[in-house]
Scaffold this motif. Structure first.
Motif: not given
Ligand SMILES: Nc1ncnc2c1ncn2[C@@H]1O[C@H](COP(=O)(O)OS(=O)(=O)O)[C@@H](OP(=O)(O)O)[C@H]1O
Length: 331
Positions: A131-135, A154-158, A75-79
């Motif tokens: 075709p997107l599902v987030s988690t 696809i992964y995003i971090c910060r 959470p809070k990394t650009g989702t």
């Protein structure tokens, strides 16, 4: 993206008596997990207790489609940004056509379903053209069906300091709206540094996806918020390519990439009526004002909230935890 599947599919589990018994047994199991403040410890990570039932249910029952693409993050990394960009990329033919983007009237989290909602109470509805599902679930805790499906992720971090400050503001706001006394910044920071935060330890979350991206580079795209800010156009093109819907030369010449960047910018999204005054998951236990997802959208805001000593401490922890992994997060 076109799909031959019906336009809306409901991923529904747990309506039956069996499902209800299962929900009860998840609750019983959760009540035995170690707890600190709002979080329960399960399979190596700390989860907001209210999401755990949904996570366990997804682990047991979620069946992905081969075309699914998972938007993953701590959470809070650009989702919110990543969801809006991927959604806009997938639906760009609609965007440039007569119908305006759904992002103008729906907040990004309402455009891309979340895996860990309590699926028995709140079945996922998804638009099969997207075709997107987030988690936020850590890589090692994802439903095994997702890993074995070979679906793209696809992964995003910060930077951890910015993620922490963003996280603290978010839960403080959430708790105030629920008449719960929010954690002080100092207390939340101490917990964060000890690995206790939603879906934390933060470093283990990042490392799980980082290592998986090294093992399966064609299946897992690892991004950072800071790099995406630095060159958003290159990232939009990279995302489209990864999702299998690259921009044509014609689209590029027509400024399609720039249109998507503008549509999904913090400035644009945060000023839309829906994001200023709407509510996400209204009438559910997860209800939250949309505006809370749009705070500042800046790199380095941590310095306005943490002391230099706190910053150095968290940097030191991250450096030590990521050591030898080959990953260096931007600061
Ligand atoms: N469009 C856009 N562009 C750039 N940045 C954006 C955008 N939308 C949201 N934000 C900022 O992202 C932070 C929230 O992180 P998440 O979206 O991951 O939150 S959540 O996990 O989905 O609740 C939070 O960061 P902070 O401002 O630092 O708190 C948001 O302001």
């Amino acid at each position: 993206m076109e799909s031959s599947l019906p336009s809306t599919q409901i991923l529904d589990f747990g309506e039956s008596a069996e499902g209800k018994n299962e929900a009860k047994s998840y609750k019983e199991m959760i009540s035995t997990f170690p707890r600190v403040k709002r979080w329960s410890y399960y399979e190596g990570f700390w989860y907001s207790t209210m999401f755990l039932e949904g996570i366990m249910s997804a682990q047991d029952h979620f069946i992905p489609q081969s075309t699914d693409i998972f938007i993953t993050s701590c959470p809070k990394t650009g989702t919110t940004w990543l969801k809006s960009l991927t959604f806009a990329i997938c639906t760009r033919s609609r965007l440039s056509g007569s119908s305006a983007s759904a992002l103008l009237t729906k907040m990004p989290h309402d455009c891309v379903p979340l895996l860990e909602h309590d699926l028995a109470q709140n079945p996922i509805k998804r638009d099969c053209a997207v075709p997107l599902v987030s988690t936020h679930v850590p890589y090692s805790c994802l439903p095994k069906s997702i890993i074995s499906s070979g679906c793209k992720i696809i992964y995003i971090c910060r930077d951890a300091k910015d993620a922490f400050v963003s996280f603290w503001y978010f839960i403080a706001e959430l708790e105030r709206s629920r008449n719960v006394q929010p954690l002080s910044l100092e207390e939340a920071f101490e917990l964060f540094c000890n690995g206790i935060s939603s879906y934390g330890p933060y470093w283990d979350h990042v490392l799980g996806y980082w290592r998986a991206s090294l093992e399966f580079p064609e299946k897992i795209l690892f991004l950072t918020y800071e790099e995406m800010k630095k060159d958003t156009a290159a990232h939009v093109k990279k995302l489209a390519e990864f999702m299998g819907c690259s921009f044509t030369l014609e689209e590029e010449e027509e400024g399609e990439v720039q249109k998507i960047i503008s549509m999904c910018s913090f400035q644009k999204l945060s000023n839309l009526e829906v994001n200023k005054n709407g509510t996400h998951q209204a009438d559910t236990p997860f209800a939250i004002k949309n505006s809370v997802f749009f705070r500042k959208g800046e790199i380095g805001d941590w310095a306005n909230h943490l002391t230099p000593e706190m910053g150095a401490r968290l940097d030191g922890i991250m450096e030590q935890k990521l050591k030898g992994s080959g990953l260096k997060l931007p600061r």
